[in-house]
Design a protein around this motif. Structure first.
Motif, PDB file in Angstrom:
ATOM      1  N   ALA A   1       1.983   3.333  -8.277  1.00  0.00           N
ATOM      2  CA  ALA A   1       0.575   3.476  -8.672  1.00  0.00           C
ATOM      3  C   ALA A   1       0.253   2.750  -9.973  1.00  0.00           C
ATOM      4  O   ALA A   1      -0.870   2.278 -10.157  1.00  0.00           O
TER       5      ALA A   1
ATOM      6  N   GLU B   1       0.268   3.619  -2.979  1.00  0.00           N
ATOM      7  CA  GLU B   1      -0.532   4.815  -2.679  1.00  0.00           C
ATOM      8  C   GLU B   1       0.262   5.927  -1.992  1.00  0.00           C
ATOM      9  O   GLU B   1      -0.258   7.015  -1.765  1.00  0.00           O
TER      10      GLU B   1
ATOM     11  N   PRO C   1       3.579   7.940  -4.225  1.00  0.00           N
ATOM     12  CA  PRO C   1       2.885   6.749  -4.747  1.00  0.00           C
ATOM     13  C   PRO C   1       3.522   6.230  -6.032  1.00  0.00           C
ATOM     14  O   PRO C   1       2.904   6.187  -7.084  1.00  0.00           O
TER      15      PRO C   1
ATOM     16  N   ALA D   1      -0.893   7.083   2.886  1.00  0.00           N
ATOM     17  CA  ALA D   1      -1.908   6.021   2.895  1.00  0.00           C
ATOM     18  C   ALA D   1      -1.696   5.042   4.046  1.00  0.00           C
ATOM     19  O   ALA D   1      -2.615   4.327   4.439  1.00  0.00           O
TER      20      ALA D   1
ATOM     21  N   LYS E   1       0.833  -1.206   0.000  1.00  0.00           N
ATOM     22  CA  LYS E   1       0.000   0.000   0.000  1.00  0.00           C
ATOM     23  C   LYS E   1       0.867   1.255   0.000  1.00  0.00           C
ATOM     24  O   LYS E   1       0.589   2.222  -0.707  1.00  0.00           O
TER      25      LYS E   1
END
Ligand code: HEC
Length: 112
Positions: free
Chosen positions: A91, A75, A88, A79, A71
């Motif tokens: 992504a 992100e 991020p 996040a 994550k």
């Protein structure tokens, strides 16, 4: 015979995903901050607060699940409650590619 182009168009992205090289991606995208050996000591790290995560540190891995690590890469730091300096960057990656990246980061674990 109509099937052949269809099959090719389906398998092309799959091949592209398989050719993803997590080590090369790390070298290109992460080394400046996290360092070639994953210690969080890349050339840009000295100027950063907080410091980039140290992937050789067993305590780092003990404190979070693989999903949290994925994550953060996908992100960005905020996040997972961390600094926005961690952008991020993942992504555009698939979940499978993110899994490969995490496995690669774990190869640094416990190294000096
Ligand atoms: C501009 C510098 C920079 C780059 C480039 C960068 N990171 Fe980070 N990263 C950081 C910093 C700083 C932190 C620490 C954030 C904190 O502790 O609040 C961090 C933290 C992390 C974390 C830990 C998140 C957590 O749960 O604590 C992971 C995982 C991570 N980075 C992976 C990567 C990967 C993979 C790449 C390459 C795709 C990358 N980073 C590129 C600066 C960077």
């Amino acid at each position: 015979m109509l099937l052949l182009p269809l099959l090719l168009s389906i398998s092309a992205p799959a091949r592209a995903a398989d050719s993803f090289d997590e080590a090369a991606w790390y070298a290109q995208t992460c080394v400046a901050c996290h360092g070639a050996a994953g210690k969080g000591d890349g050339p840009a790290a000295a100027a950063l607060t907080p410091k980039p995560a140290n992937f050789t540190d067993a305590a780092f891995w003990a404190a979070r699940t693989d999903d949290v690590v994925k994550k953060a890469i996908k992100e960005g730091g905020p996040a997972v409650g961390k600094s926005p300096i961690m952008a991020p960057l993942g992504a555009g990656l698939t979940d499978g590619q993110l899994t490969e990246v995490v496995a690669y980061l774990k190869t640094f674990k416990g190294k000096k």
